[in-house]
Design a protein around this motif. Structure first.
Motif, short mmCIF file in Angstrom:
data_model
loop_
_atom_site.label_atom_id
_atom_site.label_comp_id
_atom_site.label_asym_id
_atom_site.label_seq_id
_atom_site.Cartn_x
_atom_site.Cartn_y
_atom_site.Cartn_z
N ASP A 1 -29.28 -11.98 19.84
CA ASP A 1 -28.19 -12.46 20.01
C ASP A 1 -27.35 -12.41 21.18
N TYR A 2 -27.06 -13.58 21.95
CA TYR A 2 -26.31 -13.59 22.73
C TYR A 2 -25.22 -13.91 22.35
N ALA A 3 -24.73 -14.56 21.60
CA ALA A 3 -23.39 -14.98 20.91
C ALA A 3 -22.14 -14.09 21.15
N TYR A 4 -22.47 -11.94 20.65
CA TYR A 4 -22.27 -11.77 20.61
C TYR A 4 -21.05 -11.16 22.16
N GLY A 5 -21.97 -10.92 23.29
CA GLY A 5 -21.52 -10.86 24.42
C GLY A 5 -21.21 -11.98 24.77
N PRO B 1 -8.73 -18.50 46.59
CA PRO B 1 -8.91 -17.79 44.81
C PRO B 1 -7.26 -18.63 43.76
N THR B 2 -8.16 -18.40 42.79
CA THR B 2 -7.73 -18.72 41.89
C THR B 2 -7.68 -17.28 40.45
N MET B 3 -7.27 -17.02 39.12
CA MET B 3 -7.43 -16.38 38.62
C MET B 3 -9.07 -17.51 37.94
N ALA B 4 -7.61 -18.37 37.75
CA ALA B 4 -8.63 -19.03 36.37
C ALA B 4 -10.08 -19.84 37.18
N THR B 5 -10.58 -20.00 38.51
CA THR B 5 -10.82 -19.91 39.10
C THR B 5 -12.22 -19.00 39.41
N ALA B 6 -11.76 -17.81 39.43
CA ALA B 6 -12.65 -16.43 39.82
C ALA B 6 -12.89 -16.10 37.84
N LEU B 7 -11.99 -16.55 36.58
CA LEU B 7 -13.38 -16.03 35.58
C LEU B 7 -13.37 -16.66 35.12
N ASP B 8 -13.73 -18.32 35.29
CA ASP B 8 -14.48 -19.29 35.41
C ASP B 8 -16.38 -18.90 35.91
N LEU B 9 -16.17 -18.72 37.40
CA LEU B 9 -17.16 -18.55 38.19
C LEU B 9 -18.18 -17.13 37.07
N GLU B 10 -17.19 -16.68 37.40
CA GLU B 10 -18.05 -15.12 36.50
C GLU B 10 -18.07 -15.33 35.12
N TYR C 1 -22.09 -15.62 30.74
CA TYR C 1 -22.57 -16.14 29.78
C TYR C 1 -24.18 -16.05 29.95
N ARG C 2 -24.98 -15.92 30.64
CA ARG C 2 -26.33 -16.48 31.34
C ARG C 2 -26.84 -15.32 31.35
N ALA C 3 -26.18 -13.74 31.51
CA ALA C 3 -27.27 -12.32 32.37
C ALA C 3 -27.94 -12.13 31.13
N MET C 4 -27.93 -12.11 30.21
CA MET C 4 -28.61 -11.66 29.03
C MET C 4 -29.80 -12.14 28.96
N GLU C 5 -29.86 -13.32 28.75
CA GLU C 5 -30.65 -14.18 28.69
C GLU C 5 -31.93 -14.63 29.99
N ASP C 6 -31.13 -14.52 30.70
CA ASP C 6 -31.46 -15.67 32.69
C ASP C 6 -31.39 -14.30 33.62
N GLY C 7 -30.54 -13.52 33.65
CA GLY C 7 -29.95 -12.37 34.62
C GLY C 7 -31.12 -10.92 33.64
N MET D 1 -27.73 -19.77 37.83
CA MET D 1 -26.65 -18.96 37.31
C MET D 1 -25.31 -19.11 37.08
N LEU D 2 -24.42 -20.56 38.11
CA LEU D 2 -23.43 -20.62 38.80
C LEU D 2 -23.48 -21.65 38.22
N GLN D 3 -23.78 -23.03 37.59
CA GLN D 3 -23.85 -23.83 36.99
C GLN D 3 -22.66 -24.08 36.32
N PRO D 4 -22.17 -25.29 35.94
CA PRO D 4 -20.99 -25.30 35.17
C PRO D 4 -21.55 -25.56 33.60
N LEU D 5 -20.11 -24.96 32.98
CA LEU D 5 -21.72 -24.49 31.01
C LEU D 5 -20.85 -25.85 30.00
N GLY D 6 -19.77 -26.99 31.23
CA GLY D 6 -19.64 -27.63 30.34
C GLY D 6 -18.71 -27.30 28.83
#
Length: 341
Positions: A77-81, A276-285, A290-296, A330-335
């Motif tokens: 269940d990756y949705a909770y994270g 660097p902007t906060m919005a870009t930082a959080l987007d990249l993070e 988002y993929r850390a459990m499944e692929d990381g 790991m860092l490709q856009p999530l759409g």
């Protein structure tokens, strides 16, 4: 809520973390409660500023409470994270852009999620016990909660070093690196907070000179070894240097996920290159988390550090040579799934 005390005292909106037995680790409910309070106070003229502190001597906030993330993730269940991280990042962004002063008092450990609530306000106070760090690469994540913004703005190549090695910062080093603004002896904190509650004026915070740290003296060597294009270049540079710093840094890097370290360096480079902007930082993070459990390596990192405690994680790319394709994935856009702030 027993884990957090939210109230208005005088001119101050007060948020106190009350889980000292758990080093004030952030739960999902605590995150949502802080956001709701900030929303309520934004339009309340009686609240002139917000003060965030925590009970106990050992920690302001040691990070996020990851037990439930592990439990749900190991069930597939990756949705909770993903929901937890998205909501947490929204809070981090809200603190960063809040229209009223936000004052944090960070004793002891401030790590991971603690950085997200303590290090983005307008007035960030540290004391003699403060130890700030971004240890996420050691559990298969990347520095997140907006931490990569601070790392990208740090002097020289300090961001790459701190983000990959989980080096702990005392008060002087935390101020130098950009995680804090002011040093005040902790015995004075109750008096200063009382003045803030009475006046609502952050000018009551009058900093003192902290005990000297070590990062300023190490910066030239940090810059020399961490100026490479990727993790492999950093490791090559360190391995050819016969210095105590190089040996210590290689030991620190040997404990972290190579995939996480490589992606951390890439995120910091992208932020620094684009401004660097906060919005870009959080987007990249969020692309990574988002993929850390499944692929990381996140679930394996938690297993080794928290669950089995064998301190022997089986990382991907254990030799330190991380293929560019793995970083790109790991860092490709999530759409449509991108974090919404």
């Amino acid at each position: 809520m027993s884990d957090i005390d939210i109230r208005i005292t005088g001119r101050a909106g007060r948020i106190t973390l009350t889980r000292p037995q758990a080093l004030n680790a952030m739960t999902y409910d605590m995150c949502l409660a802080i956001e709701a309070a900030l929303d309520d106070w934004a339009g309340n003229d009686a609240v002139a500023l917000v003060v965030i502190d925590a009970e106990g001597e050992r920690a302001f906030c040691s990070g996020g409470d990851i037990a439930e993330l592990y439990e749900t993730g190991t069930r597939g269940d990756y949705a909770y994270g993903r929901r937890f991280w998205a909501d947490e990042y929204r809070l981090n962004n809200k603190i960063f852009g809040y229209d009223k002063p936000v004052v944090s008092f960070m004793q002891g450990f401030t790590m991971g999620g603690g950085v997200g609530i303590g290090c983005h306000g307008s007035h960030r106070v540290v004391g003699e016990s403060s130890q700030i760090a971004m240890p996420e690469c050691g559990i298969g994540l990347v520095p997140d909660v907006g931490g990569t913004l601070i790392l990208a703005r740090a002097p020289g190549r300090l961001g790459e070093y701190l983000g990959t090695t989980a080096t702990r910062l005392g008060p002087d080093d935390a101020i130098f690196a950009g995680f804090a603004d002011v040093f005040l002896p902790e015995a004075s904190w109750p008096e200063v907070i009382a003045k803030l509650e009475t006046t609502g004026d952050p000018a009551e915070i009058k900093g003192e000179t902290p005990p000297p740290g070590s990062l300023r003296d190490q910066l030239a060597e940090i810059d020399r070894h961490f100026s490479g294009a990727d993790l492999e270049a950093v490791l090559d540079s360190l391995q050819t240097a016969d210095t105590g710093f190089a040996k210590d840094t290689l030991k620190k890097l040997s404990r972290v996920s190579p995939l996480s370290a490589a992606c951390t360096i890439e995120i910091i480079h992208r932020l620094r290159d684009t401004g660097p902007t906060m919005a870009t930082a959080l987007d990249l993070e969020y692309r990574f988390t988002y993929r850390a459990m499944e692929d990381g390596d996140f679930l394996e990192g938690i297993r080794a550090a928290i669950i089995d405690k064998d301190r022997n994680p089986r990382w991907q790319h254990a030799g330190g040579q991380v293929p560019p394709a793995a970083i790109s994935h790991m860092l490709q856009p999530l759409g449509a799934d991108a974090v919404k702030l």
